[in-house]
Write a protein that holds these residues in place. Structure first.
Motif, PDB file in Angstrom:
ATOM      1  N   ASN A  40     -11.893   8.622 -12.677  1.00  0.00           N
ATOM      2  CA  ASN A  40     -12.047   7.443 -11.676  1.00  0.00           C
ATOM      3  C   ASN A  40     -12.193   8.179 -10.329  1.00  0.00           C
ATOM      4  OD1 ASN A  40     -11.390   3.981 -11.629  1.00  0.00           O
ATOM      5  ND2 ASN A  40     -12.862   4.918 -10.630  1.00  0.00           N
ATOM      6  N   PHE A  41     -13.452   7.940  -9.476  1.00  0.00           N
ATOM      7  CA  PHE A  41     -13.342   8.201  -7.941  1.00  0.00           C
ATOM      8  C   PHE A  41     -12.053   7.450  -7.402  1.00  0.00           C
ATOM      9  CE2 PHE A  41     -14.720   7.367  -3.723  1.00  0.00           C
ATOM     10  CZ  PHE A  41     -15.301   8.775  -3.525  1.00  0.00           C
ATOM     11  N   MET A  42     -11.493   8.263  -6.440  1.00  0.00           N
ATOM     12  CA  MET A  42     -10.458   7.736  -5.781  1.00  0.00           C
ATOM     13  C   MET A  42     -10.420   7.052  -4.426  1.00  0.00           C
ATOM     14  SD  MET A  42      -7.639  10.972  -6.498  1.00  0.00           S
ATOM     15  CE  MET A  42      -8.250  12.201  -5.311  1.00  0.00           C
ATOM     16  N   PHE A  43     -10.403   5.848  -4.682  1.00  0.00           N
ATOM     17  CA  PHE A  43     -10.622   4.973  -3.447  1.00  0.00           C
ATOM     18  C   PHE A  43      -9.142   4.541  -2.865  1.00  0.00           C
ATOM     19  CE2 PHE A  43     -14.388   3.750  -5.732  1.00  0.00           C
ATOM     20  CZ  PHE A  43     -15.216   3.859  -4.610  1.00  0.00           C
ATOM     21  N   ALA A  44      -8.829   4.823  -1.580  1.00  0.00           N
ATOM     22  CA  ALA A  44      -7.729   4.772  -1.214  1.00  0.00           C
ATOM     23  C   ALA A  44      -7.571   4.021   0.131  1.00  0.00           C
ATOM     24  CB  ALA A  44      -7.208   6.207  -1.018  1.00  0.00           C
ATOM     25  N   THR A  45      -6.330   3.853   0.411  1.00  0.00           N
ATOM     26  CA  THR A  45      -6.157   3.559   2.099  1.00  0.00           C
ATOM     27  C   THR A  45      -5.002   4.301   2.399  1.00  0.00           C
ATOM     28  OG1 THR A  45      -5.810   1.969   3.505  1.00  0.00           O
ATOM     29  CG2 THR A  45      -4.900   1.619   1.450  1.00  0.00           C
ATOM     30  N   GLY A  46      -4.330   4.305   3.321  1.00  0.00           N
ATOM     31  CA  GLY A  46      -3.058   5.017   3.855  1.00  0.00           C
ATOM     32  C   GLY A  46      -2.333   4.339   4.761  1.00  0.00           C
ATOM     33  N   ILE A  47      -0.963   4.355   4.816  1.00  0.00           N
ATOM     34  CA  ILE A  47      -0.045   4.013   5.808  1.00  0.00           C
ATOM     35  C   ILE A  47       0.123   4.848   6.729  1.00  0.00           C
ATOM     36  CG2 ILE A  47       2.386   3.017   5.974  1.00  0.00           C
ATOM     37  CD1 ILE A  47       0.822   1.290   3.870  1.00  0.00           C
ATOM     38  N   LEU A  79      -0.090  -5.461  -0.738  1.00  0.00           N
ATOM     39  CA  LEU A  79      -1.433  -5.716   0.032  1.00  0.00           C
ATOM     40  C   LEU A  79      -2.457  -4.482  -0.660  1.00  0.00           C
ATOM     41  CD1 LEU A  79      -0.990  -6.384   3.699  1.00  0.00           C
ATOM     42  CD2 LEU A  79      -1.508  -7.975   1.936  1.00  0.00           C
ATOM     43  N   VAL A  80      -1.772  -3.392  -0.915  1.00  0.00           N
ATOM     44  CA  VAL A  80      -2.692  -2.521  -1.469  1.00  0.00           C
ATOM     45  C   VAL A  80      -3.271  -2.793  -2.745  1.00  0.00           C
ATOM     46  CG1 VAL A  80      -2.724   0.178  -2.294  1.00  0.00           C
ATOM     47  CG2 VAL A  80      -1.611  -0.567  -0.091  1.00  0.00           C
ATOM     48  N   LYS A  81      -2.105  -3.216  -3.759  1.00  0.00           N
ATOM     49  CA  LYS A  81      -2.420  -3.503  -5.034  1.00  0.00           C
ATOM     50  C   LYS A  81      -3.378  -4.990  -5.068  1.00  0.00           C
ATOM     51  CE  LYS A  81      -0.158  -4.475  -9.426  1.00  0.00           C
ATOM     52  NZ  LYS A  81      -0.948  -3.642 -10.149  1.00  0.00           N
ATOM     53  N   GLU A  82      -3.308  -5.762  -4.118  1.00  0.00           N
ATOM     54  CA  GLU A  82      -3.875  -6.961  -4.159  1.00  0.00           C
ATOM     55  C   GLU A  82      -5.385  -6.851  -3.823  1.00  0.00           C
ATOM     56  OE1 GLU A  82      -4.312 -10.372  -0.774  1.00  0.00           O
ATOM     57  OE2 GLU A  82      -2.451 -10.312  -1.883  1.00  0.00           O
ATOM     58  N   GLU A 115       8.970   1.041  -5.457  1.00  0.00           N
ATOM     59  CA  GLU A 115       8.307  -0.050  -5.392  1.00  0.00           C
ATOM     60  C   GLU A 115       6.713   0.407  -5.558  1.00  0.00           C
ATOM     61  OE1 GLU A 115       7.072  -4.155  -4.706  1.00  0.00           O
ATOM     62  OE2 GLU A 115       8.788  -2.961  -5.411  1.00  0.00           O
ATOM     63  N   MET A 116       6.349   1.522  -5.117  1.00  0.00           N
ATOM     64  CA  MET A 116       5.034   2.241  -5.523  1.00  0.00           C
ATOM     65  C   MET A 116       4.813   2.341  -7.021  1.00  0.00           C
ATOM     66  SD  MET A 116       3.679   5.180  -2.859  1.00  0.00           S
ATOM     67  CE  MET A 116       4.813   4.768  -1.994  1.00  0.00           C
ATOM     68  N   GLN A 117       5.875   2.762  -7.663  1.00  0.00           N
ATOM     69  CA  GLN A 117       5.922   3.199  -8.984  1.00  0.00           C
ATOM     70  C   GLN A 117       6.007   1.739  -9.933  1.00  0.00           C
ATOM     71  OE1 GLN A 117       9.313   5.529 -10.444  1.00  0.00           O
ATOM     72  NE2 GLN A 117       7.894   6.589 -12.059  1.00  0.00           N
ATOM     73  N   ARG A 118       6.379   0.549  -9.313  1.00  0.00           N
ATOM     74  CA  ARG A 118       6.680  -0.385  -9.933  1.00  0.00           C
ATOM     75  C   ARG A 118       5.139  -1.048  -9.860  1.00  0.00           C
ATOM     76  NH1 ARG A 118       6.887  -6.057  -9.282  1.00  0.00           N
ATOM     77  NH2 ARG A 118       6.873  -5.708  -6.964  1.00  0.00           N
ATOM     78  N   LEU A 119       4.529  -0.880  -8.738  1.00  0.00           N
ATOM     79  CA  LEU A 119       3.099  -1.337  -8.707  1.00  0.00           C
ATOM     80  C   LEU A 119       2.024  -0.763  -9.442  1.00  0.00           C
ATOM     81  CD1 LEU A 119       3.584  -2.679  -5.100  1.00  0.00           C
ATOM     82  CD2 LEU A 119       3.407  -4.117  -6.868  1.00  0.00           C
ATOM     83  N   ASP A 402       0.156  -8.634  11.581  1.00  0.00           N
ATOM     84  CA  ASP A 402       0.565  -9.614  11.207  1.00  0.00           C
ATOM     85  C   ASP A 402       0.166  -9.597   9.582  1.00  0.00           C
ATOM     86  OD1 ASP A 402       1.882 -10.696  13.476  1.00  0.00           O
ATOM     87  OD2 ASP A 402      -0.061 -11.619  14.019  1.00  0.00           O
ATOM     88  N   ARG A 403      -0.346  -8.904   9.186  1.00  0.00           N
ATOM     89  CA  ARG A 403      -0.545  -8.332   7.708  1.00  0.00           C
ATOM     90  C   ARG A 403      -1.912  -9.545   7.465  1.00  0.00           C
ATOM     91  NH1 ARG A 403       2.945  -5.184   9.948  1.00  0.00           N
ATOM     92  NH2 ARG A 403       3.653  -3.918   8.446  1.00  0.00           N
ATOM     93  N   LYS A 404      -2.819 -10.110   8.432  1.00  0.00           N
ATOM     94  CA  LYS A 404      -3.751 -11.001   8.239  1.00  0.00           C
ATOM     95  C   LYS A 404      -5.057  -9.847   8.044  1.00  0.00           C
ATOM     96  CE  LYS A 404      -1.313 -14.459   8.601  1.00  0.00           C
ATOM     97  NZ  LYS A 404      -0.604 -15.305   7.572  1.00  0.00           N
ATOM     98  N   PRO A 405      -5.896 -10.211   6.980  1.00  0.00           N
ATOM     99  CA  PRO A 405      -7.117  -9.529   6.814  1.00  0.00           C
ATOM    100  C   PRO A 405      -7.956  -9.308   7.747  1.00  0.00           C
ATOM    101  CG  PRO A 405      -7.088 -11.432   5.363  1.00  0.00           C
ATOM    102  CD  PRO A 405      -5.841 -11.443   5.901  1.00  0.00           C
ATOM    103  N   ARG A 406      -8.422  -8.127   8.137  1.00  0.00           N
ATOM    104  CA  ARG A 406      -9.498  -7.922   9.212  1.00  0.00           C
ATOM    105  C   ARG A 406     -11.080  -8.000   8.318  1.00  0.00           C
ATOM    106  NH1 ARG A 406      -8.397  -7.446  14.120  1.00  0.00           N
ATOM    107  NH2 ARG A 406      -6.258  -6.759  14.900  1.00  0.00           N
ATOM    108  N   PRO A 407     -12.105  -8.246   8.850  1.00  0.00           N
ATOM    109  CA  PRO A 407     -13.483  -8.269   8.301  1.00  0.00           C
ATOM    110  C   PRO A 407     -13.354  -7.213   7.382  1.00  0.00           C
ATOM    111  CG  PRO A 407     -13.571  -9.261  10.463  1.00  0.00           C
ATOM    112  CD  PRO A 407     -12.357  -8.726  10.321  1.00  0.00           C
TER     113      PRO A 407
END
Length: 444
Positions: A40-47, A79-82, A115-119, A402-407
């Motif tokens: 699977n192509f690796m779609f990601a974000t980062g902290i 949020l990453v998982k969601e 937590e990462m492993q759990r998710l 505030d962990r609110k989604p941006r567009p």
């Protein structure tokens, strides 16, 4: 004359034939959220996790603290998982963990990694991000590679389930900002200091990778590096700017044992690299599956005007053209490892432009393995490159502070739904990252 299609239609129907669901190169068009399967192509974000020092070592800029990740790491990882992502570029706070030779504090790292492993999130673990522990001083310290290698070994032993690593993030930017531009850490503005920082960070990456590979012979090394270019609007180009455009390759040249130009080699010798050190770098590339990550922000691409003024060009060439230069030079699988813009309204358009660049690159047959919107949440003071502690929130995240989604979060979700199950390379049923160790590469 009767068509053969008449009999086929009578027996099997008109299209959508039973059996087609089992594959062939066009068995599935690639839409649907990512699966996390090896092909699977690796779609990601980062902290965002940068931690350089400023004020000549007196002030530490820790983005994990300034963006409140230490307190909200469970929420952030949720949020990453969601969002539907399976891959996360994640940096452990090296400067806090390795407290002295042989002394480590794993308290926060253990919590976050569990937590990462759990998710079920796959981390691309970033082990050095623009800074070092106070006791090591800065990137002028020749002991850095050995101590960092020890740290890498301990990380790999402690988290044996991790396979993907970025040992040293953006080596070129690290050395340039710390030793040539005078912004971070040693805050020097000197070619010799720049070459010294470059030697030490590349050597740290190589030695660290070896220690990781001892624990995970099948490790995948995603070397995140900044895709830079300076356009010069002078009828006769100046040697300094042309040298800068050559030096942007230096970190990867040393890392991948690719001989630089004679001009760059003379520059290295003139500024403190010995022949023995150069030969050490050219002996061969590090172990593991090597992936060339190219970070691209429009602000990485600049224009020098005839009067000497420098302005940001955004995307004159863009990620596709600049990364094509890097790919032709190194012939490594590619990942788009960072991008964003500071204008929240413009961010969705920028996301689509970057994705269009990736699709075009893949159409050329280049194995682009992944894409990263960086970062998950807004950052602080990157409008000044962390040079001044102003506390300004930069609206470049998928979510605000505030962990609110941006567009751009909605745009990314749309992108994932449409392309999330595309394969690593076109017709990727024939290619996946296996569990076997990487083998030595030879040219024929």
């Amino acid at each position: 004359m009767k068509s053969f299609l008449s009999d086929i239609t009578a027996k099997y129907g008109d299209h959508g034939y039973e059996g087609d669901q089992y594959g062939g190169a066009a068995g599935h068009n690639g839409n649907g959220l990512p699966t996390g399967l090896p092909n699977n192509f690796m779609f990601a974000t980062g902290i965002e996790c940068s931690y350089p020092t400023i004020d000549h070592g007196k002030t530490r800029r820790d983005q994990l603290a300034e963006c409140d990740h230490y307190n909200r790491y469970k929420e952030d990882l949720g949020l990453v998982k969601e969002l539907g992502l399976k891959v996360l570029r994640y940096g452990l706070p090296y400067y806090k963990i390795q407290q002295a030779p042989g002394k480590y504090d794993w308290e926060f790292a253990d919590l976050a990694m569990a937590e990462m492993q759990r998710l079920g999130i796959t981390p691309i673990l970033d082990l050095m991000h623009f800074g070092v522990p106070d006791w090591l001083g800065n990137f002028q310290n020749p002991e850095l590679p050995v101590h960092f290698a020890d740290y890498c070994e301990q990380v790999a032993k402690r988290y044996p389930w991790v396979r993907f690593y970025t040992p040293v993030n953006e080596i070129y930017v690290t050395a340039k900002s710390s030793a040539k531009d005078g912004v971070w850490n040693e805050q020097l503005k000197d070619d010799k200091a720049f070459v010294t920082a470059m030697k030490h960070t590349v050597a740290a990456s190589i030695m660290g990778t070896q220690q990781i590979a001892k624990q995970r012979p099948d490790c995948v090394i995603v070397q995140s590096e900044s895709a830079e270019f300076m356009h010069e609007l002078h009828a006769e180009h100046t040697p300094a700017v042309q040298m800068e455009n050559s030096l942007r390759f230096l970190s990867l040249d040393l890392l991948y044992a690719h001989q630089p130009s004679g001009e760059v080699l003379n520059y290295l010798y003139d500024n403190g690299m010995t022949r023995k050190e150069y030969d050490w770098f050219m002996a061969g590339e590090p172990p593991g599956y090597q992936v060339m990550g190219n970070d691209y922000y429009g602000r990485n691409e600049k224009i020098m005007l005839p009067n000497g003024e420098i302005c940001t060009s955004m995307d004159v060439l863009g990620w596709y053209t600049i990364t094509s230069d890097y790919y032709r030079r190194y012939r490594k699988p590619v990942m788009h490892t960072e991008t964003n813009v500071f204008d929240a309204k413009e961010a969705p358009n920028w996301l689509w432009k970057q994705w269009t660049n990736i699709l075009r690159m893949r159409k050329d047959g280049v194995p682009v393995l992944g894409f990263t919107w960086y970062s998950l949440i807004d950052q602080v003071d990157w409008d000044t490159g962390l040079a001044k502690k102003n506390g300004v929130a930069n609206a470049c995240g998928l979510y605000d502070l505030d962990r609110k989604p941006r567009p751009v979060a909605d745009a990314y979700r749309m992108l994932l739904q449409e392309y999330g199950q595309i394969t690593i390379v076109p017709h990727g049923e024939l290619f996946e990252v296996t569990s076997r160790p990487a083998t030595l590469k030879v040219e024929i």
